[in-house]
Enzyme design. Sequence first.
Site, PDB file in Angstrom:
ATOM      1  N   VAL A  47      -0.578   8.098   0.086  1.00 18.50           N
ATOM      2  CA  VAL A  47       0.014   7.790  -1.215  1.00 18.50           C
ATOM      3  C   VAL A  47      -0.672   6.537  -1.743  1.00 18.50           C
ATOM      4  CG1 VAL A  47       2.148   7.261  -2.460  1.00 18.50           C
ATOM      5  CG2 VAL A  47       2.243   8.679  -0.385  1.00 18.50           C
ATOM      6  N   GLU A  48      -1.487   6.704  -2.788  1.00  8.71           N
ATOM      7  CA  GLU A  48      -2.215   5.556  -3.325  1.00  8.71           C
ATOM      8  C   GLU A  48      -1.460   4.920  -4.485  1.00  8.71           C
ATOM      9  OE1 GLU A  48      -6.643   7.174  -2.059  1.00  8.71           O
ATOM     10  OE2 GLU A  48      -6.104   7.178  -4.184  1.00  8.71           O
ATOM     11  N   SER A  49      -1.926   3.726  -4.859  1.00  6.08           N
ATOM     12  CA  SER A  49      -1.349   3.059  -6.027  1.00  6.08           C
ATOM     13  C   SER A  49      -2.459   2.328  -6.772  1.00  6.08           C
ATOM     14  CB  SER A  49      -0.238   2.097  -5.609  1.00  6.08           C
ATOM     15  OG  SER A  49      -0.728   1.177  -4.659  1.00  6.08           O
ATOM     16  N   ASN A  51      -3.099  -0.622  -7.477  1.00  8.85           N
ATOM     17  CA  ASN A  51      -3.659  -1.861  -6.913  1.00  8.85           C
ATOM     18  C   ASN A  51      -4.534  -1.578  -5.690  1.00  8.85           C
ATOM     19  OD1 ASN A  51      -1.754  -1.195  -5.022  1.00  8.85           O
ATOM     20  ND2 ASN A  51      -0.749  -3.183  -4.999  1.00  8.85           N
ATOM     21  N   CYS A  56      -1.320   5.238   4.252  1.00  9.45           N
ATOM     22  CA  CYS A  56      -2.012   6.315   4.943  1.00  9.45           C
ATOM     23  C   CYS A  56      -1.045   7.433   5.341  1.00  9.45           C
ATOM     24  CB  CYS A  56      -2.673   5.798   6.209  1.00  9.45           C
ATOM     25  SG  CYS A  56      -4.091   4.731   5.933  1.00  9.45           S
ATOM     26  N   GLU A  58      -0.804   8.911   8.229  1.00 11.58           N
ATOM     27  CA  GLU A  58      -0.214   8.652   9.548  1.00 11.58           C
ATOM     28  C   GLU A  58       0.973   7.691   9.417  1.00 11.58           C
ATOM     29  OE1 GLU A  58      -3.348   8.416   8.585  1.00 11.58           O
ATOM     30  OE2 GLU A  58      -4.760   8.620  10.248  1.00 11.58           O
TER      31      GLU A  58
HETATM   32 ZN   LIG Z   1      -4.727   4.682   8.141  1.00  7.97          ZN
END
Ligand SMILES: [Zn+2]
EC number: 3.5.4.5
Length: 141
Positions: A47-49, A51, A56, A58
């Site tokens: 899940v990216e954002s 900033n 990750c 995991e």
């Molecule tokens: Zn990782």
Amino acid sequence: MSDIQVPDDVRRTALNVRGHAYVPYSGHPVGAVLISESGKTYAGCNVESANYKGLCAEASAIAGMISSGEREIRTIYVIGPGEHRCTPCGDCRQRIREFATPETRIVVLDGEGSPLKRYTMDELLPDSFGPENLNKTSGMR
Ligand SMILES: [Zn+2]
């Protein structure tokens, strides 16, 4: 061909959860399927954002396990977007280590969900620092 067995339901879950990854910045979707000591399955994706500080896959799966009150990883499967070996990053190796035992296995899948390689915790993070170094208990002995 690999001699590592990946159960069909794990493979399906891995492909499915990777499909939910939120990766507008890297375009690199990853899924993780964690089997806990009790045999329960926890899945997570990255899940990216904006900033550039994402979560990750995991870490996402581990958070689900901990949130459900479990503390021990039996096996964690990681699936990346392609044929390359999408091994856990350095941060995740330490995270997995926190809840690993000598029997814990980390299995990296190819983009189709077939196994590429299986590791022990010690192979991924040799001579690691863990809870025992702080006189806390963990599954690693
Ligand atoms: Zn990782």
